[in-house]
Motif scaffolding. Sequence first.
Motif, short mmCIF file in Angstrom:
data_model
loop_
_atom_site.label_atom_id
_atom_site.label_comp_id
_atom_site.label_asym_id
_atom_site.label_seq_id
_atom_site.Cartn_x
_atom_site.Cartn_y
_atom_site.Cartn_z
N LEU A 1 22.37 24.20 31.41
CA LEU A 1 21.54 23.91 30.16
C LEU A 1 22.78 22.78 29.72
O LEU A 1 22.12 21.64 29.20
CB LEU A 1 21.27 24.89 29.38
N MET B 1 22.64 19.61 31.10
CA MET B 1 21.39 18.68 30.91
C MET B 1 21.43 18.00 29.56
O MET B 1 20.46 17.51 29.56
CB MET B 1 20.18 19.65 31.21
N LEU B 2 22.47 18.44 28.66
CA LEU B 2 22.35 17.96 27.54
C LEU B 2 22.19 16.34 27.53
O LEU B 2 23.35 15.88 28.44
CB LEU B 2 23.39 18.48 26.64
N PRO B 3 21.48 15.52 26.93
CA PRO B 3 21.74 14.16 26.83
C PRO B 3 23.06 13.58 26.34
O PRO B 3 23.66 14.33 25.75
CB PRO B 3 20.48 13.90 26.09
N ILE C 1 26.26 22.00 17.98
CA ILE C 1 24.88 21.26 18.32
C ILE C 1 24.67 20.03 17.84
O ILE C 1 24.55 18.86 18.15
CB ILE C 1 23.55 22.08 18.30
N ARG D 1 27.24 17.51 19.14
CA ARG D 1 27.28 17.36 20.74
C ARG D 1 28.45 17.44 21.15
O ARG D 1 29.20 16.99 21.72
CB ARG D 1 26.89 15.76 21.03
#
Lengths: 304, 307
Positions: free
Chosen positions: B15, B18-20, B263, B266
């Motif tokens: 996950l 996969m974070l942009p 979050i 980032r």
Amino acid sequence: MGDKKSRPSGDALGREANIEMLKRERRANNAWHKLKRNKIAMAGLFVIVFMVLVAIFAPLLAPYPPNKVNPGQAYLPFGSPGHIFGTDDLGRDLLSRIIYGGRISLIVAVGATFVGATLGILLGLTAGYFGGWLDSLIMRIMDGMFSFPFILMAMILITVIGNGVLNVTFAIGIANVPSFARVVRGQVHIVKREEYCNAGKVIGVSNTRQLFCHILPNTMSQIIVYATLRVADAIISEAFLSFLGLGIALPTASWGSILKTGRECLTTAPHVATIGGVFILVTVLGFNLLGDGIRDIMDPKMKQ
Amino acid sequence: MIPTLLVVVSLTFFLTRMLPGDPALAILGPEAEADEIQLLRQEMGLDKSLPEQYVCYIADVCRGNFGESYSYHQSVLSLIISRIPNTLMLTLTALIFSLVLGVGAGVLAATRQNTVIDYCISVVALLGVSMPVFWLALMLILQFSVKMNLLPVMGMGSMEKGIGDVISHMLLPGLVLAVIPMGTFARTTRSSMIDVLGSDSIRCLRARGIRESKVIWIHGLKNALPPIVTVFGLQLAGTFAGAIVTEGIFSWPGMGTVINTAINNRDYSLIQGAVLFIAISFVFCNMLVDIFYMLLNPKVDFENGGH
């Protein structure tokens, strides 16, 4: 349920009377009629139907376009003439935003529950019916996903795939999968030991037919109860994600994005947050009431 | 247990991968030179293939190395360890408070079934369960901090100013966190107690002339306990998740605030570490509940998916 009861034989009452009685009994045991007698569930259903109708007819009901900015009339309080719920920081009519926002919030909540239920049912059926290594594999993955708090899972998924209506639906839906899979698997374990399933096996019914024609329909009542309650949670999740700015992005109105606006102008225009939240609370309450009501009907043991 | 942990660790890895965006770019900022970024990527092991990164990551996790958080400028592990007590203080207080009040209200409702008291408790409990807690937080802030100016909104105060300072900071977030568990405990206790109070064993105790209060609070409550324990386990996890929601709003310096900051900024290694930590504590939480449940109710059959 009803067919297991012993009935007076047709001879004693005559054929016509017997048929009439059967019909009456059937009607009384019909889920809808039972639901109608449960006043609390009906209250919940009423709230839901009302919100859904408002969402469907939003363009006819809303007095203004939801995103129409009017800086001259910003921060109008509750009950102002022309803007019954007042306006927000940009002078947008709050009533219109709530009506349109309900549309987005309900679509996301129901859509997310549908996504979660569909995937969860498929996984739960497979795991519960076939058992063995497939069961272990699926359920370990589900356990792993279940170890993430629901809201955290949704938050991370939404960060990965980005915001927007479809993405929020998808993120909450995926976060819903493990709990649905667990419920369905548990039910399959109960149902597959029933005699009609064994009978099906004996006469050589195919696995697919057995799963979708015999097992799934008999687990459906539990799934419906669970799904109703999950919609309530999905509404809150959407609102929270949008409230954080991760979900539905402003200026699109959803109940969550209205709360986000409301938080920003909490001191100057407290009515924005207050009214937005009341709509969420009432709708969630509606789904919870209906879910409880259906559970009481489906499972008479639970009834007090 | 072990397979679940492995799934948790792998899920967290994939996950966060996969974070942009590019973690190296996030750390250095948009003005960084290309070769600087390249260097940092090499340092962080981002130039390796995904399977290689995965193996390195598992090895790091086993060694307790979760990397550096760039938004807090400290190692992820020490940050988490320093924040955990704050979250525990808040959640456990809320949970114990809600357990006592919720179970009490549930028993009260069950013993006075179908009276006004019962209806009131049931309605309040249902409202509590349906509450969007972050909205309740806003409303309480509005009422008690903005309008009445009674309670502080931000942070957790400090022990140096006395225990009263911390308590006044804890009151609102604690109340917000307690609402859902309180409703759940009340509802579960009520339905479980109603079942128990209708059973023969209770009738027998009453026939023996044992004091009513003892019948209800000792014998009745003991037999009504298993579902409450299950719910307690779920709520233990649920309150922790609720802290993610609540702490951000009240800037309570715990895990929830850390996750929110991570979050928003980032902060990849922090997201990864904090998420992994929370998930692992959930796994242990669930295990404890299972064990406790088994002790309470030896009939539980774990082979067939619980009870």
